[in-house]
Design a protein around this motif. Structure first.
Motif, PDB file in Angstrom:
ATOM      1  N   ALA A  95     -65.445   3.900 -48.063  1.00  0.00           N
ATOM      2  CA  ALA A  95     -65.551   3.542 -49.480  1.00  0.00           C
ATOM      3  C   ALA A  95     -65.253   2.065 -49.703  1.00  0.00           C
ATOM      4  O   ALA A  95     -65.216   1.599 -50.844  1.00  0.00           O
ATOM      5  CB  ALA A  95     -64.585   4.395 -50.297  1.00  0.00           C
ATOM      6  N   GLN A  96     -64.984   1.340 -48.609  1.00  0.00           N
ATOM      7  CA  GLN A  96     -64.698  -0.099 -48.628  1.00  0.00           C
ATOM      8  C   GLN A  96     -63.418  -0.413 -49.397  1.00  0.00           C
ATOM      9  O   GLN A  96     -63.245  -1.493 -49.958  1.00  0.00           O
ATOM     10  CB  GLN A  96     -65.890  -0.887 -49.202  1.00  0.00           C
ATOM     11  N   ASP A  97     -62.492   0.571 -49.398  1.00  0.00           N
ATOM     12  CA  ASP A  97     -61.175   0.358 -50.014  1.00  0.00           C
ATOM     13  C   ASP A  97     -60.264  -0.174 -48.918  1.00  0.00           C
ATOM     14  O   ASP A  97     -59.464   0.547 -48.305  1.00  0.00           O
ATOM     15  CB  ASP A  97     -60.645   1.679 -50.581  1.00  0.00           C
TER      16      ASP A  97
ATOM     17  N   LEU B  50     -71.045  -6.842 -47.584  1.00  0.00           N
ATOM     18  CA  LEU B  50     -71.763  -5.774 -46.906  1.00  0.00           C
ATOM     19  C   LEU B  50     -73.004  -5.384 -47.692  1.00  0.00           C
ATOM     20  O   LEU B  50     -73.033  -5.475 -48.928  1.00  0.00           O
ATOM     21  CB  LEU B  50     -70.856  -4.555 -46.744  1.00  0.00           C
ATOM     22  N   PRO B  51     -74.051  -4.898 -46.991  1.00  0.00           N
ATOM     23  CA  PRO B  51     -75.257  -4.444 -47.695  1.00  0.00           C
ATOM     24  C   PRO B  51     -74.943  -3.198 -48.524  1.00  0.00           C
ATOM     25  O   PRO B  51     -74.014  -2.439 -48.227  1.00  0.00           O
ATOM     26  CB  PRO B  51     -76.232  -4.132 -46.550  1.00  0.00           C
ATOM     27  N   PRO B  52     -75.728  -2.947 -49.577  1.00  0.00           N
ATOM     28  CA  PRO B  52     -75.455  -1.805 -50.474  1.00  0.00           C
ATOM     29  C   PRO B  52     -75.491  -0.452 -49.755  1.00  0.00           C
ATOM     30  O   PRO B  52     -74.796   0.480 -50.173  1.00  0.00           O
ATOM     31  CB  PRO B  52     -76.582  -1.902 -51.522  1.00  0.00           C
ATOM     32  N   ASP B  53     -76.291  -0.360 -48.720  1.00  0.00           N
ATOM     33  CA  ASP B  53     -76.420   0.943 -48.055  1.00  0.00           C
ATOM     34  C   ASP B  53     -75.459   1.095 -46.870  1.00  0.00           C
ATOM     35  O   ASP B  53     -75.607   1.995 -46.048  1.00  0.00           O
ATOM     36  CB  ASP B  53     -77.858   1.154 -47.567  1.00  0.00           C
ATOM     37  N   TRP B  54     -74.453   0.233 -46.773  1.00  0.00           N
ATOM     38  CA  TRP B  54     -73.501   0.325 -45.653  1.00  0.00           C
ATOM     39  C   TRP B  54     -72.716   1.631 -45.744  1.00  0.00           C
ATOM     40  O   TRP B  54     -72.150   1.967 -46.773  1.00  0.00           O
ATOM     41  CB  TRP B  54     -72.541  -0.867 -45.696  1.00  0.00           C
TER      42      TRP B  54
END
Length: 742
Positions: A688-690, A729-733
């Motif tokens: 979740a990129q937290d 990061l790209p949106p679909d990472w």
């Protein structure tokens, strides 16, 4: 083709076999009696000697005695205290299954010498120097007790001459078959030897296969006969004089050539022996009452009356069973028996008069049965046919085996049934095989051609159905395992090529044993790597769990090998060998692959390639076993922890990879339960990129990860989180990691 015309005469072939077996029996060729000895071993295990208290005890220096009284060697004063205790309790004789060949380093004078060298108190040094040595104390104790000292005999010429308290008396030609003639010895200190009432050899003669079946009672030392510890202890216990030896020409018996031993007499005991002066050992089942730990004999909590009850009027053998002290031997009754037990049980047999014997007529009877039964079968089988011949052979075998067992069980006679049975079996086998020569030639051709290329199971299938010899394969759901040694190139640089082969053999053999035991097919070795698979050529409905358990057992076995192999003589083993195991499940093509000139039963497919990539990734993630999602889905209950989503080299589609940490029991452990939910929370935050939450979880759970050996994994993710938090990061990472090396 003269050989073929000869083979067409089955009667002649059968009679030649009978004569050959009879010749081997008559010649007594070393090594050919091994089967008969193994039969006698089986008899002993089936009907061990019934224990009767003959007044023989073993005082055992066991592990508990060392824990209570201190590590070995004990001061000689402690041995003296043990001797005095047994003597005061009324022991008839005390035989030591040990040699005191060097001076006691704990003697007062020795301590004074070291103390003086360190500048110690002169008065104390003088006082210590004036005290008697521990060896003198032990010699005084020996002189006051009926002690039998021991010595080891050596083939090389070294050591002091043996000076025995008494000699031997002969009735007949001096024995000539007591072998070998030992030239040297290892003895106790002279003052201890002189103080002992008797001296006996501690050496134990082992058979060609290392099994002790006969207790040597006499040995040749520099042309003179000397007694074994068991025999000498009985002499001292009876306060007897010389031991009387009877040989064949002095006893009226017909057995053997002049100089073959028949029996001996020690005191009031008459003991039948083999021609070489040995006693056939008949061991009892384990008997706790025979053995008393040394600490108990020396315990102040045991009263004099109790000690008299334990040792009074008894013949005592003092030996050691503690690890590192005992001279362990193999016997028909046990693979690991302390040597002192051989001496003690030999003394029991002589006291009780319970002996195993090979009577004079035994070998003559065996020879006659070879000719009679083997010859009858050779003459009858070609006409009677295989079924009738088998019935005759089985009846003859049962009669010989049953008679041999009855002779042992009822009269303690040793009649070897193996030669007559071997003659019948060989005659039947050869004559029957000749009838099927064409078929056997075809099968032999198949085995010779393909044994080196195919698995044994495939060879059996092809021999039964030659039409299976074709190229191609079939698709199957398979479980594949790749195992590789970490840093093998560096290991190879350390050793010569033959040493590398020695190491690989020591490693690969137990690893393959584990997999084969769990129904694997070991496909090939690629240098130090192993490729194995499950569910072919035979179906294995439990392939997934068999594969997982094999991998876990291999890791556990390697830990044990790392501990044990460096201690083995002649075994090359680097420090702390490590492995990586990659596993995957899925469709594979398996079958006979190769060219028209050479076939190999193997498998190919994407599943195999991915398993190989997983093995390579174990180094990056710091785990020992990595598996794919397809296999993980089949391992319900195992201790699995998700590592990452990975695109392996050469493949576009990612896969979720897992570390296999343990079986169902490990999955239920507190350590695993502590990590699993925290790791799942971490992965959720990571994907979740937290980043702050992910970092916090890694720090909080660091100790729990480390406890499971996952410290490298946490470091990988710390570095990733730090790097990703600084970038865009790209949106679909979705957290997928793309591997850049195999």
């Amino acid at each position: 083709m003269r050989g073929l015309s000869f083979l067409k005469a089955p009667v002649a072939v059968g009679l030649l076999i009978v004569l050959a077996v009879a010749a081997v029996h008559f010649a007594r060729i070393p090594g050919f009696d091994r089967a008969g000895l193994m039969v006698f071993d089986a008899y002993q295990r089936a009907a061990p000697r019934v224990y009767q208290d003959a007044g023989v005890r073993i005082v055992d220096i066991d592990e508990e005695s060392l824990e209570r009284l201190g590590q070995w060697p004990w001061p000689r004063t402690e041995i003296a205290r043990l001797t005095d205790t047994l003597n005061a309790a009324g022991a008839l004789a005390i035989g030591f299954d040990m040699v005191f060949s060097e001076e006691d380093r704990t003697s007062p004078a020795k301590i004074a010498e070291r103390f003086a060298g360190e500048g110690g108190n002169a008065a104390l040094v003088a006082t210590l120097s004036g005290l008697p040595s521990n060896d003198a104390v032990l010699a005084e104790s020996f002189a006051a007790a009926p002690v039998v000292g021991g010595y080891f005999l050596l083939t090389e010429d070294r050591g002091r001459p043996l000076e025995l308290p008494v000699g031997m008396a002969m009735l007949g030609t001096p024995p000539t078959l007591v072998e070998p003639d030992f030239r040297g010895s290892v003895q106790s200190l002279p003052q201890l030897q002189e103080a002992a009432s008797g001296l006996g050899s501690l050496s134990i003669n082992k058979g060609e296969d290392g099994v002790v079946r006969r207790a040597a009672l006499l040995f040749h030392h520099r042309g003179e006969l000397v007694p074994a510890l068991s025999l000498e202890t009985l002499r001292v216990a009876q306060q007897a004089g010389s031991i009387l030896i009877k040989t064949s020409d002095g006893s009226g018996e017909t057995r053997g050539a002049p100089g073959a031993m028949v029996s001996l007499r020690v005191g009031a005991l008459e003991v039948p022996t083999t021609e070489a002066g040995e006693l056939w050992s008949h061991f009892t089942a384990p008997e706790p009452g025979r053995t008393i730990p040394a600490w108990k004999a020396l315990s102040p909590d045991i009263t004099d009356e109790e000690k008299a009850d334990l040792f009074g009027g008894k013949i005592i053998f003092i030996g050691a069973s503690a690890t590192g002290l005992r001279d362990v031997v193999a016997t028909p009754a046990s693979e690991r028996e302390p040597g002192v037990m051989v001496h003690a049980q030999a003394a029991e047999q002589m006291l009780l008069g319970q002996f195993l014997e090979q009577p004079d007529w035994a070998r003559g009877l065996e020879f006659a049965l070879i000719l009679l039964l083997g010859g009858a079968l050779a003459l009858a089988l070609p006409k009677a046919g295989a079924i009738a011949g088998a019935a005759f052979g089985l009846a003859g075998t049962a009669s010989v085996a049953g008679g041999s067992w009855l002779a042992f069980d009822q009269w303690r006679y040793l009649i070897d049934p193996t030669y007559p049975i071997a003659a019948m079996v060989l005659v039947y086998a050869v004559q029957t095989l000749l009838s099927f020569r064409q078929e056997e030639q075809q099968r032999a051709y198949i085995h010779d051609a393909f044994d080196r290329y195919l698995s044994p199971e495939m060879v059996r299938q092809i021999a039964a159905s030659p039409e299976k010899l074709q190229l191609g394969g079939e698709e199957r759901e398979m479980t594949v395992l790749f195992c590789d040694i970490r840093g093998f190139s560096k290991i190879s640089e350390q050793y010569e090529p033959h040493e590398v082969i020695n190491f690989l053999t020591g490693f690969l053999t137990p690893m393959c044993d584990i997999m084969l035991e769990r129904k694997a097919t070991v496909d090939k070795f690629i240098g130090d790597a192993i490729l194995a698979f499950w569910n072919a050529p035979l179906d294995d409905p439990d392939q997934f769990r068999n594969g997982a358990r094999s991998a876990l057992q291999m890791v556990a076995a390697l830990d044990q090998l790392n501990r044990e192999m460096p201690q083995r003589d002649g075994q090359i083993w680097p420090d702390n060998v490590k492995i990586g195991i990659g596993m995957n499940s899925g469709l594979c093509c398996v079958g006979n692959m190769g060219s028209q000139q050479r076939l190999s039963y193997s498998l190919i497919g994407d599943t195999v390639n991915i398993a190989s990539r997983f093995e390579g990734l174990t180094k990056q993630y710091g785990v020992e076993i990595m598996i794919g999602s397809a296999l993980a889905a089949q391992l319900d209950g195992f201790a699995l922890i998700e590592l990452d989503r990975v695109k392996v080299v050469g493949r576009d589609a990612p896969d979720t990879v897992y570390a296999l940490l343990g079986d169902e029991d490990f999955a239920a452990s507190a350590a695993f339960k502590a990590v699993l939910p925290q790791h799942e929370q971490f992965l959720a935050a990571y994907r979740a990129q937290d980043w702050s939450a992910a970092k916090a979880i890694l720090e909080t759970a660091n100790a729990d990860y480390t406890a499971l050996g996952l410290s490298d994994l946490t470091q990988i993710y710390r570095d990733r989180v730090t790097a990703l938090a600084k970038g865009t990061l790209p949106p679909d990472w979705d957290g997928t990691f793309e591997a850049t090396r195999k």
